[in-house]
Design a protein around this motif. Structure first.
Motif, PDB file in Angstrom:
ATOM      1  N   GLN A 166      -1.136   0.392  11.686  1.00 42.82           N
ATOM      2  CA  GLN A 166      -0.412   0.284  13.129  1.00 42.82           C
ATOM      3  C   GLN A 166       0.572   0.916  12.712  1.00 42.82           C
ATOM      4  N   ASN A 167       1.400   2.132  13.468  1.00 46.42           N
ATOM      5  CA  ASN A 167       2.401   2.491  14.031  1.00 46.42           C
ATOM      6  C   ASN A 167       3.772   1.604  13.807  1.00 46.42           C
ATOM      7  N   LEU A 168       4.355   1.301  12.440  1.00 46.08           N
ATOM      8  CA  LEU A 168       5.192   0.282  12.355  1.00 46.08           C
ATOM      9  C   LEU A 168       6.852   0.693  12.208  1.00 46.08           C
TER      10      LEU A 168
ATOM     11  N   SER B  84      -2.949   2.549   2.188  1.00 41.02           N
ATOM     12  CA  SER B  84      -2.575   3.981   2.130  1.00 41.02           C
ATOM     13  C   SER B  84      -3.129   4.704   2.059  1.00 41.02           C
ATOM     14  N   THR B  85      -2.304   5.827   3.551  1.00 42.72           N
ATOM     15  CA  THR B  85      -3.236   6.926   3.396  1.00 42.72           C
ATOM     16  C   THR B  85      -3.429   8.101   2.973  1.00 42.72           C
ATOM     17  N   HIS B  86      -2.336   7.350   1.819  1.00 41.01           N
ATOM     18  CA  HIS B  86      -1.628   8.783   0.524  1.00 41.01           C
ATOM     19  C   HIS B  86      -1.551   7.247  -0.683  1.00 41.01           C
TER      20      HIS B  86
ATOM     21  N   ILE C 207       4.564   0.241  -5.279  1.00 39.57           N
ATOM     22  CA  ILE C 207       2.489   0.579  -5.570  1.00 39.57           C
ATOM     23  C   ILE C 207       2.494   0.128  -3.665  1.00 39.57           C
ATOM     24  N   PRO C 208       2.573   0.945  -3.085  1.00 36.26           N
ATOM     25  CA  PRO C 208       2.170   0.574  -1.952  1.00 36.26           C
ATOM     26  C   PRO C 208       0.624  -0.471  -1.301  1.00 36.26           C
ATOM     27  N   ASP C 209       0.758  -1.132  -0.589  1.00 32.53           N
ATOM     28  CA  ASP C 209      -1.026  -1.058  -0.252  1.00 32.53           C
ATOM     29  C   ASP C 209      -1.708  -0.604  -0.266  1.00 32.53           C
TER      30      ASP C 209
ATOM     31  N   GLY D 229       1.810  -3.299  -3.539  1.00 31.37           N
ATOM     32  CA  GLY D 229       0.713  -3.967  -2.942  1.00 31.37           C
ATOM     33  C   GLY D 229       0.729  -5.204  -1.889  1.00 31.37           C
ATOM     34  N   SER D 230       1.869  -4.912  -1.222  1.00 33.44           N
ATOM     35  CA  SER D 230       2.043  -5.600  -0.373  1.00 33.44           C
ATOM     36  C   SER D 230       1.405  -5.489   0.862  1.00 33.44           C
ATOM     37  N   LEU D 231       1.343  -6.245   2.016  1.00 33.57           N
ATOM     38  CA  LEU D 231       0.321  -5.526   3.168  1.00 33.57           C
ATOM     39  C   LEU D 231       1.452  -4.934   3.739  1.00 33.57           C
ATOM     40  N   HIS D 232       0.927  -3.648   4.569  1.00 35.19           N
ATOM     41  CA  HIS D 232       2.314  -2.656   5.449  1.00 35.19           C
ATOM     42  C   HIS D 232       3.449  -2.424   4.681  1.00 35.19           C
ATOM     43  N   SER D 233       3.057  -1.970   3.241  1.00 41.41           N
ATOM     44  CA  SER D 233       4.215  -2.026   2.383  1.00 41.41           C
ATOM     45  C   SER D 233       4.027   0.476   1.915  1.00 41.41           C
ATOM     46  N   SER D 234       2.797   0.086   2.366  1.00 41.95           N
ATOM     47  CA  SER D 234       2.743   1.685   2.861  1.00 41.95           C
ATOM     48  C   SER D 234       3.485   2.897   3.786  1.00 41.95           C
ATOM     49  N   GLN D 235       4.062   1.546   4.845  1.00 42.18           N
ATOM     50  CA  GLN D 235       4.623   2.066   5.162  1.00 42.18           C
ATOM     51  C   GLN D 235       5.974   2.411   5.989  1.00 42.18           C
TER      52      GLN D 235
END
Length: 292
Positions: free
Chosen positions: A73-75, A124-126, A119-121, A100-106
């Motif tokens: 979801q866009n946050l 992540s798209t990247h 380190i994103p969840d 790795g926390s959820l939504h950290s890749s946003q």
């Protein structure tokens, strides 16, 4: 009074029943009485899911405010109005690490260097990380998670990714114990192919090695580590571990006998993480370990 530094260990979906049962795996100097247990109640309405509940934990407001009900979801607007705790603390000038926390890749990768480590969840798209030396290992993490989302497949990454990820692991988070565990796992799979399901736990072991190294090196005021490996086993093998919870079993005795120890094995790894973290806290009394 000096403020405590906090290790925010996010042990996804594990109930107290499973957690207490694992204490026999803890080191001899760790007792249940050493921990303060504070049960909480989530006030979110509607369907409960980790990506919603963790958002409530991280942001201090319920779903009725943050409206995070799905992955991907866009946050952008939500992060501005109800930022996660790591953003709030970092902007207050504290040293913060995220793993790795959820939504950290946003968050934008351009902001990662503002943190002790980032380190994103796994959604992540990247594979951008900070430090960048972990990026190849993160790429492997994303690859394995997507290839084995529901069923662990007997797949390995391309030669280039595999070599780069090994180099990344050796450079950032090398552990002889984990390396031996990986070797025994691959050997075990030759004779017992069904045991490949345990790769999820080993994947978590590798990631924890990275987090623990960053924790020791950077000593942030606040850091998170998220793991889903126990929940993964619980969703698949609860009936095997607790057949008495069911009036009517949906699996045969052979299946139950084969998989009855999978949750315990996942928690055994968790206990090793806790052992390392409690020893770290003992040596560094300005730290507290919070297991959520």
């Amino acid at each position: 009074m000096k403020k405590k530094k906090i290790i925010f260990f996010e042990l996804n979906e594990v109930p107290i029943r499973i957690f207490e049962d694992s204490f026999r795996y803890l080191s001899y100097d760790s007792k249940l009485s050493d921990f303060n247990y504070l049960p909480t109640i989530v006030r979110d309405k509607g369907h409960l899911s980790p990506w919603t509940t963790w958002s409530t934990v991280h942001r201090g407001v319920t779903f009725s405010d943050h409206q995070i009900g799905d992955l991907g979801q866009n946050l952008t607007k939500t992060n501005e109005k109800y930022p996660p705790i790591w953003v709030t603390l970092q902007k207050k000038g504290l040293n913060v690490g995220v793993f790795g926390s959820l939504h950290s890749s946003q968050l934008s990768p351009e902001t990662y260097s503002n943190y002790s480590f980032y380190i994103p969840d796994v959604f992540s798209t990247h594979n951008d990380c900070y430090p960048n030396s972990f990026s190849s290992l993160q790429k492997l993490n994303l690859y394995l998670s997507r290839k084995s989302a529901r069923v662990v497949r007997n797949v390995f990454p391309s030669g280039s990714l595999f070599i780069k990820s090994v180099c990344s692991y050796l450079k950032t988070s090398f552990s002889i114990t984990t390396l031996m565990k990986i070797s025994f796992q691959l050997l075990d799979e030759i004779f017992f192919p069904w045991k490949k399901i345990r790769r999820r736990t080993i994947q978590s072991d590798i990631l924890f090695d990275g987090y623990f190294q960053f924790l020791k090196q950077k000593e942030p005021n606040f850091s998170t580590f998220f793991t889903n490996h126990v929940a993964s086993s619980m969703h698949r093998f609860w009936e095997a571990s607790f057949p008495k919870d069911y009036k009517k079993l949906s699996h045969k005795k052979f299946w139950i006998n084969r998989y009855k120890n999978e949750i315990k094995l996942a928690m055994k790894s968790t206990s090793k993480y806790i052992n390392k973290l409690t020893k770290f806290v003992d040596k560094n009394p300005d730290y507290e370990l919070w297991i959520i």
